[in-house]
Scaffold this motif. Structure first.
Motif, PDB file in Angstrom:
ATOM      1  N   GLY A   1       7.642  32.863  32.409  1.00 41.45           N
ATOM      2  CA  GLY A   1       7.315  34.096  33.119  1.00 41.45           C
ATOM      3  C   GLY A   1       8.506  35.027  33.248  1.00 41.45           C
ATOM      4  N   LYS A   2       8.236  36.317  33.137  1.00 36.14           N
ATOM      5  CA  LYS A   2       9.264  37.328  33.352  1.00 36.14           C
ATOM      6  C   LYS A   2       9.320  37.658  34.837  1.00 36.14           C
ATOM      7  CE  LYS A   2       9.791  40.762  30.691  1.00 36.14           C
ATOM      8  NZ  LYS A   2       9.298  42.069  31.102  1.00 36.14           N
ATOM      9  N   SER A   3      10.491  38.111  35.290  1.00 36.81           N
ATOM     10  CA  SER A   3      10.611  38.501  36.691  1.00 36.81           C
ATOM     11  C   SER A   3       9.909  39.825  36.947  1.00 36.81           C
ATOM     12  CB  SER A   3      12.086  38.621  37.082  1.00 36.81           C
ATOM     13  OG  SER A   3      12.674  39.698  36.355  1.00 36.81           O
ATOM     14  N   ASN A   4       9.940  40.751  35.945  1.00 35.43           N
ATOM     15  CA  ASN A   4       9.300  42.061  36.067  1.00 35.43           C
ATOM     16  C   ASN A   4       9.853  42.897  37.212  1.00 35.43           C
ATOM     17  OD1 ASN A   4       7.354  41.678  33.948  1.00 35.43           O
ATOM     18  ND2 ASN A   4       6.257  40.298  35.349  1.00 35.43           N
ATOM     19  N   ALA A   5      11.025  42.497  37.755  1.00 34.08           N
ATOM     20  CA  ALA A   5      11.565  43.215  38.918  1.00 34.08           C
ATOM     21  C   ALA A   5      11.923  44.657  38.568  1.00 34.08           C
ATOM     22  CB  ALA A   5      12.797  42.481  39.450  1.00 34.08           C
ATOM     23  N   PHE A   6      12.590  44.881  37.409  1.00 31.83           N
ATOM     24  CA  PHE A   6      13.005  46.244  37.035  1.00 31.83           C
ATOM     25  C   PHE A   6      11.783  47.119  36.750  1.00 31.83           C
ATOM     26  CE2 PHE A   6      17.371  44.669  35.340  1.00 31.83           C
ATOM     27  CZ  PHE A   6      17.806  44.511  36.651  1.00 31.83           C
ATOM     28  N   GLU A   7      10.778  46.585  36.012  1.00 32.70           N
ATOM     29  CA  GLU A   7       9.593  47.376  35.688  1.00 32.70           C
ATOM     30  C   GLU A   7       8.827  47.777  36.950  1.00 32.70           C
ATOM     31  OE1 GLU A   7      10.506  44.656  34.283  1.00 32.70           O
ATOM     32  OE2 GLU A   7      10.410  44.784  32.095  1.00 32.70           O
ATOM     33  N   ILE A   8       8.683  46.813  37.869  1.00 31.44           N
ATOM     34  CA  ILE A   8       7.936  47.099  39.102  1.00 31.44           C
ATOM     35  C   ILE A   8       8.668  48.145  39.931  1.00 31.44           C
ATOM     36  CG2 ILE A   8       7.170  46.098  41.290  1.00 31.44           C
ATOM     37  CD1 ILE A   8       6.696  43.475  39.756  1.00 31.44           C
ATOM     38  N   SER A   9      10.024  47.977  40.016  1.00 30.40           N
ATOM     39  CA  SER A   9      10.814  48.919  40.814  1.00 30.40           C
ATOM     40  C   SER A   9      10.725  50.324  40.242  1.00 30.40           C
ATOM     41  CB  SER A   9      12.271  48.461  40.856  1.00 30.40           C
ATOM     42  OG  SER A   9      12.367  47.186  41.469  1.00 30.40           O
TER      43      SER A   9
ATOM     44  N   LEU B   1       7.576  51.940  41.076  1.00 29.95           N
ATOM     45  CA  LEU B   1       7.510  52.268  42.499  1.00 29.95           C
ATOM     46  C   LEU B   1       8.419  53.432  42.875  1.00 29.95           C
ATOM     47  CD1 LEU B   1       7.363  48.667  44.039  1.00 29.95           C
ATOM     48  CD2 LEU B   1       5.504  50.317  43.843  1.00 29.95           C
ATOM     49  N   GLY B   2       9.163  53.979  41.860  1.00 33.87           N
ATOM     50  CA  GLY B   2       9.940  55.185  42.119  1.00 33.87           C
ATOM     51  C   GLY B   2      11.430  55.002  42.242  1.00 33.87           C
ATOM     52  N   LEU B   3      11.946  53.804  41.972  1.00 33.66           N
ATOM     53  CA  LEU B   3      13.397  53.620  42.058  1.00 33.66           C
ATOM     54  C   LEU B   3      14.070  54.409  40.938  1.00 33.66           C
ATOM     55  CD1 LEU B   3      15.434  51.986  43.759  1.00 33.66           C
ATOM     56  CD2 LEU B   3      15.387  50.227  41.989  1.00 33.66           C
ATOM     57  N   SER B   4      15.155  55.103  41.266  1.00 32.57           N
ATOM     58  CA  SER B   4      15.801  56.018  40.308  1.00 32.57           C
ATOM     59  C   SER B   4      16.428  55.260  39.155  1.00 32.57           C
ATOM     60  CB  SER B   4      16.877  56.845  41.016  1.00 32.57           C
ATOM     61  OG  SER B   4      17.932  55.985  41.430  1.00 32.57           O
ATOM     62  N   ASP B   5      16.578  55.975  38.026  1.00 33.43           N
ATOM     63  CA  ASP B   5      17.192  55.370  36.835  1.00 33.43           C
ATOM     64  C   ASP B   5      18.635  54.977  37.105  1.00 33.43           C
ATOM     65  OD1 ASP B   5      14.829  55.762  35.538  1.00 33.43           O
ATOM     66  OD2 ASP B   5      15.447  57.632  34.536  1.00 33.43           O
ATOM     67  N   GLU B   6      19.293  55.743  37.951  1.00 30.33           N
ATOM     68  CA  GLU B   6      20.709  55.466  38.248  1.00 30.33           C
ATOM     69  C   GLU B   6      20.854  54.114  38.929  1.00 30.33           C
ATOM     70  OE1 GLU B   6      24.422  57.346  40.855  1.00 30.33           O
ATOM     71  OE2 GLU B   6      22.537  58.462  40.657  1.00 30.33           O
TER      72      GLU B   6
ATOM     73  N   LEU C   1      18.644  51.652  38.848  1.00 31.53           N
ATOM     74  CA  LEU C   1      18.236  50.608  37.912  1.00 31.53           C
ATOM     75  C   LEU C   1      19.334  50.286  36.919  1.00 31.53           C
ATOM     76  CD1 LEU C   1      14.549  51.670  37.160  1.00 31.53           C
ATOM     77  CD2 LEU C   1      15.268  49.617  38.367  1.00 31.53           C
ATOM     78  N   ALA C   2      20.035  51.347  36.429  1.00 27.47           N
ATOM     79  CA  ALA C   2      21.136  51.136  35.484  1.00 27.47           C
ATOM     80  C   ALA C   2      22.251  50.351  36.144  1.00 27.47           C
ATOM     81  CB  ALA C   2      21.637  52.473  34.965  1.00 27.47           C
ATOM     82  N   GLY C   3      22.518  50.663  37.431  1.00 23.30           N
ATOM     83  CA  GLY C   3      23.559  49.933  38.152  1.00 23.30           C
ATOM     84  C   GLY C   3      23.198  48.477  38.313  1.00 23.30           C
ATOM     85  N   ALA C   4      21.920  48.225  38.553  1.00 25.16           N
ATOM     86  CA  ALA C   4      21.475  46.836  38.707  1.00 25.16           C
ATOM     87  C   ALA C   4      21.640  46.056  37.415  1.00 25.16           C
ATOM     88  CB  ALA C   4      20.010  46.805  39.150  1.00 25.16           C
ATOM     89  N   LYS C   5      21.333  46.712  36.293  1.00 28.21           N
ATOM     90  CA  LYS C   5      21.481  46.026  35.001  1.00 28.21           C
ATOM     91  C   LYS C   5      22.938  45.714  34.697  1.00 28.21           C
ATOM     92  CE  LYS C   5      17.261  47.867  32.909  1.00 28.21           C
ATOM     93  NZ  LYS C   5      16.675  48.721  31.848  1.00 28.21           N
ATOM     94  N   ASP C   6      23.861  46.557  35.193  1.00 30.79           N
ATOM     95  CA  ASP C   6      25.276  46.303  34.960  1.00 30.79           C
ATOM     96  C   ASP C   6      25.730  45.023  35.638  1.00 30.79           C
ATOM     97  OD1 ASP C   6      25.506  48.556  33.435  1.00 30.79           O
ATOM     98  OD2 ASP C   6      26.205  49.828  35.091  1.00 30.79           O
ATOM     99  N   PHE C   7      25.052  44.670  36.738  1.00 25.34           N
ATOM    100  CA  PHE C   7      25.448  43.447  37.442  1.00 25.34           C
ATOM    101  C   PHE C   7      24.948  42.187  36.751  1.00 25.34           C
ATOM    102  CE2 PHE C   7      25.877  46.452  41.023  1.00 25.34           C
ATOM    103  CZ  PHE C   7      27.158  46.124  41.439  1.00 25.34           C
ATOM    104  N   LEU C   8      23.967  42.350  35.846  1.00 25.78           N
ATOM    105  CA  LEU C   8      23.443  41.189  35.120  1.00 25.78           C
ATOM    106  C   LEU C   8      24.373  40.812  33.976  1.00 25.78           C
ATOM    107  CD1 LEU C   8      19.630  41.906  34.756  1.00 25.78           C
ATOM    108  CD2 LEU C   8      20.688  40.152  36.162  1.00 25.78           C
ATOM    109  N   GLU C   9      24.427  39.547  33.682  1.00 29.09           N
ATOM    110  CA  GLU C   9      25.183  39.087  32.532  1.00 29.09           C
ATOM    111  C   GLU C   9      24.410  39.411  31.257  1.00 29.09           C
ATOM    112  OE1 GLU C   9      26.025  35.003  32.979  1.00 29.09           O
ATOM    113  OE2 GLU C   9      27.167  35.229  34.838  1.00 29.09           O
TER     114      GLU C   9
END
Length: 793
Positions: free
Chosen positions: A489-497, A500-505, A507-515
């Motif tokens: 299963g995928k987490s789908n956290a980024f797609e759902i967020s 729901l209106g979370l800004s691209d900025e 989301l991009a910051g969140a992806k930077d924290f991922l390995e």
């Protein structure tokens, strides 16, 4: 103490529904004794008995389980010399009658038995014990739960006749007292009533002294006293004495029946057990019918394959079918996906299917389902926080898991819900991985749900473990509750967020924290998910085409089957009709031959008698002609015939014979006559004209003689108590035919009172019968509404 898997999976709700479907208390008691079986042969036997019962429900409707009564205790009491009550004996009679009914239900037609053998249930029914004489004795003695038939014994019949006559006499005397002009002003009501078992009259309190007798009661207001006049005291005493005799005779009858019942305590106990088992088996079949359940294929190993399995406690309109495999090439299955996505329901569905199978119940699934056989099934599901032991949710789960790990072996099934949750994610994931490794080492089959990515990666690389996920619709932001085996299963956290209106900025910051490895893994999962969607769409189209093909094939098969059924029904109906025609013709021919033979004997007898009479006349005439002392002297008749014509019957007084006129008087007044075989000519003055007695046609004479012969042997009373109307119908037909041929005026049909159904059908049959003029209840002293008198036209 950890909860059992039955409690965790709410198996008691299934048992509760099973109890509702049972027909008797002994069936319910048997259900409560059902147990989880570990033996493959026993499980297969229990499944087969459920399948047989389901087939019987479909082909022959529900069985008559009226015999499923608790009778063992009463029979045991009777075996120790106890006297049973009327209701207990009636209960035992119903149980014996139930044996006959369930056997008749199982008999069916030969054709049905050839196509649908039921060896298990048939064997159970064959093992039921029955004693026809005892059943008939009970049925002819016990009328209802509180009454014994008047003619149960000659003594009881006589006692009750005397009692009825005496009561009538007392009431008549009291009514005369009530009608007396002298007492009209003293009476409260002009009615006869009973107090303390004695007939009394109500008298105004202020007029008590005007009626000589004994006071037995007083009204609540004190305005009325109930007096037993001295004129009926002795008669009331006689009534009381007869009532005591009646009770003693009833007691004697019950003692005799109880003694016979008490001779078979073990047989009645065996019947009770078998009826309980039958009720239990048919309750399982009814549950299977409700759930559209199947007899699953059984794997003596630990391999389980669910095809379209439906959780039985979820509304059929809402349930999503589950398909999965576990225990074959893959010893374990790890399910990932979002909360409320159906992971726990999937665990519970697998667990419930295993429990139902090994308890002998069919399971709500599709054909192709295979169930493994497990020595034990264990589950750690739901919120297990322990208030009594002051344990956290995590601690409570771990206590339960420790118990499970100490019990399992290579024949076990284990279900883990959110394994390792409730603590630090890193430590929780490590614990979860270690627990799964231990379970694999023990050889147990397992299914676990988790959020941890580490377990997704583990399942991709660990041999014997497979990934699965619960599908989630990102467009609608809602789960579909469909299990996707083979895909983590995928987490789908980024797609759902993002939706729901979370800004691209952000989301991009969140992806930077991922390995980078995590991002790459999620990208692989996305690609796999897209490929899966395309394959499923193609598969759905294939399934639709296959379904259309099957539908057409099934339609053709049904048409062929219907045609064969109709052909068989037409042939069967034609055979039955031909058989009835041949049987009727044979009976008519036999009756005609019998009548012809009787008629022939009668004609031969009459012919011989006529010849004898003629010979007697000739001898007498010859004697008179040859007599030397006297000749034939033709004397003039006292009342000679004036006019005669051929065919008239005349009497020759001089000769003392009766003859028939052949020719009228000639010119000299002589008439030609024939007496028997002798012709002669006599003067008209010697003949007296006689009126010819009407002759009954020979066939009528035969009929009369046939009726007289028949009436010597025909019965006028027929007892059909204890029979169904279909069983009694042939008795009625023969009774009416014999009574009609014997020229009876009426016959008596004894059907008893009971529920009134047999009486109602008998009366309807008699009203429609062409030979019956009317039907009516017998007099109260002769059976009342328990006997119908049929009068012939």
């Amino acid at each position: 103490m950890a909860r059992s898997i039955e409690a965790i999976l709410e198996f008691h709700e299934i048992v509760k529904r099973l109890l509702d479907l049972a027909s008797s208390d002994i069936g319910k008691a048997r259900i409560l004794k059902m147990r989880f079986s570990q033996d493959a042969d026993e499980i297969e036997y229990m499944q087969k008995e459920t399948q047989e019962a389901l087939s019987l429900l479909i082909t022959r409707a529900a069985p008559p389980l009226s015999g499923a009564r608790s009778v063992a205790k009463a029979a045991h009491y009777a075996s120790r010399g106890g006297v049973l009550g009327i209701d207990e004996i009636l209960n035992i009679g119903d149980s014996l009658r139930g044996v006959s009914r369930i056997r008749k239900y199982m008999d069916g037609s030969k054709g049905e038995e050839e196509e649908l053998p039921f060896p298990i249930i048939g064997g159970m029914v064959s093992a039921l014990w029955s004693r026809g004489e005892l059943r008939e004795a009970i049925e002819s003695t016990i009328e209802s739960e509180d009454k014994i038939y008047d003619d149960a014994t000659p003594q009881l019949k006589q006692i009750r006749r005397n009692l009825a006559a005496k009561r009538y006499s007392v009431r008549e005397k009291l009514q005369n007292i009530l009608n007396s002009q002298d007492l009209q002003q003293s009476l409260q009501d002009s009615i006869v009533t009973v107090r303390e078992g004695r007939y009394v009259v109500p008298v105004r309190h202020d007029a008590r002294n005007k009626v000589k007798g004994l006071v037995h009661d007083m009204s609540a207001s004190g305005q009325t006293v109930y007096v037993e006049p001295m004129a009926v005291v002795e008669a009331n005493n006689e009534i009381r004495a007869l009532e005591l005799k009646e009770r003693e005779e009833i007691r004697r009858i019950l003692e005799e029946l109880s003694a016979e019942i008490g001779a078979y305590p073990e047989e009645f106990a065996q019947n009770e057990q078998i009826f309980g088992d039958l009720d239990f088996v048919f309750a399982k079949a009814k549950l299977a019918s409700e759930q559209n359940a199947i007899f699953p294929s059984l794997s003596k190993g630990r391999y389980t394959k669910l095809v379209g399995a439906r959780h039985p406690l979820i509304d059929p309109k809402d349930v999503v079918p589950l398909s999965l495999e576990v225990g074959g090439q893959h010893q374990g299955l790890i399910i990932t996906g979002p909360n409320t996505g159906g992971k726990t329901v999937s665990l519970k569905t697998l667990g419930v299917m295993v429990l139902m199978t090994q308890y002998g119940l069919h399971i709500p699934a599709e054909p192709g389902t295979v169930m493994g056989i497990y020595e034990g099934a264990y589950a750690d599901i739901g919120d297990e926080q322990s208030i009594e032991q002051s344990l956290s949710t995590f601690s409570s789960h771990m206590v339960h898991i420790v118990d499970i790990l100490g019990t399992i072996n290579d024949k076990s099934l284990v279900l883990f819900d959110e394994l390792g949750a409730g603590t630090d994610p890193t430590e929780g994931a490590a614990l979860a991985l270690s627990i799964i490794e231990y379970v694999l080492k023990k050889g147990a089959v397992f299914m676990a749900t988790t959020h941890y990515t580490q377990l997704k990666l583990y399942a991709l690389t660990r041999e014997g473990v497979q990934n699965a996920s619960m599908e989630f619709d990102v467009d609608t932001l809602s789960p579909t509750y469909r299990l996707m085996v083979g895909v983590p299963g995928k987490s789908n956290a980024f797609e759902i967020s993002a939706r729901l209106g979370l800004s691209d900025e952000v989301l991009a910051g969140a992806k930077d924290f991922l390995e980078k490895e995590d991002i790459a893994f999620e990208d692989v999962l996305t690609t796999l998910d897209e490929q899966r969607t395309r394959l499923e769409k193609q598969q759905a189209e294939l399934v639709q085409l296959r379904a259309q093909y099957r539908e057409e094939a099934d339609k053709a098969a049904r048409m062929r089957k219907n045609l064969e059924r109709e052909r068989g029904a037409i042939l069967s109906k034609a055979r039955d009709k031909a058989h009835r025609i041949v049987k009727s013709a044979r009976e008519d021919a036999d009756l005609a031959v019998s009548e012809i033979r009787t008629l022939k004997r009668d004609l031969e007898r009459e012919e011989a008698q006529t010849v004898q009479e003629a010979q007697d006349i000739l001898r007498e005439s010859d004697r008179r002609l040859r007599s030397k002392d006297r000749g034939i002297v033709l004397k003039k008749a006292k009342n000679p015939a004036k006019k005669l014509k051929p065919g008239d019957t005349v009497y020759a007084e001089s000769l003392g014979v009766t003859a028939t006129v052949l020719e009228g008087p000639d010119d000299k007044g002589n008439v030609s006559i024939q007496a028997g075989l002798m012709k002669m000519t006599l003067p008209r003055a010697a003949l007296v004209l006689r009126e010819e007695e009407p002759q009954t046609p020979n066939i009528g004479g035969k009929r009369e003689k046939f009726s007289q012969n028949k009436s010597k042997h025909v019965k006028t009373e027929f007892d059909i108590r204890g029979k169904t109307f279909e069983e009694a119908k042939s008795v009625l037909e023969k009774a009416i035919d014999d009574g009609y041929l014997a020229s009876l005026s009426s016959i008596r049909i004894i059907h008893g009172k009971g529920t009134g159904q047999l009486r109602k059908k008998v009366k309807e049959y008699l009203r429609r019968h062409p030979s019956i003029g009317k039907e009516e209840d017998a007099d109260p002293a002769e059976g009342g509404s328990g006997v119908t008198v049929a009068h012939f036209r």
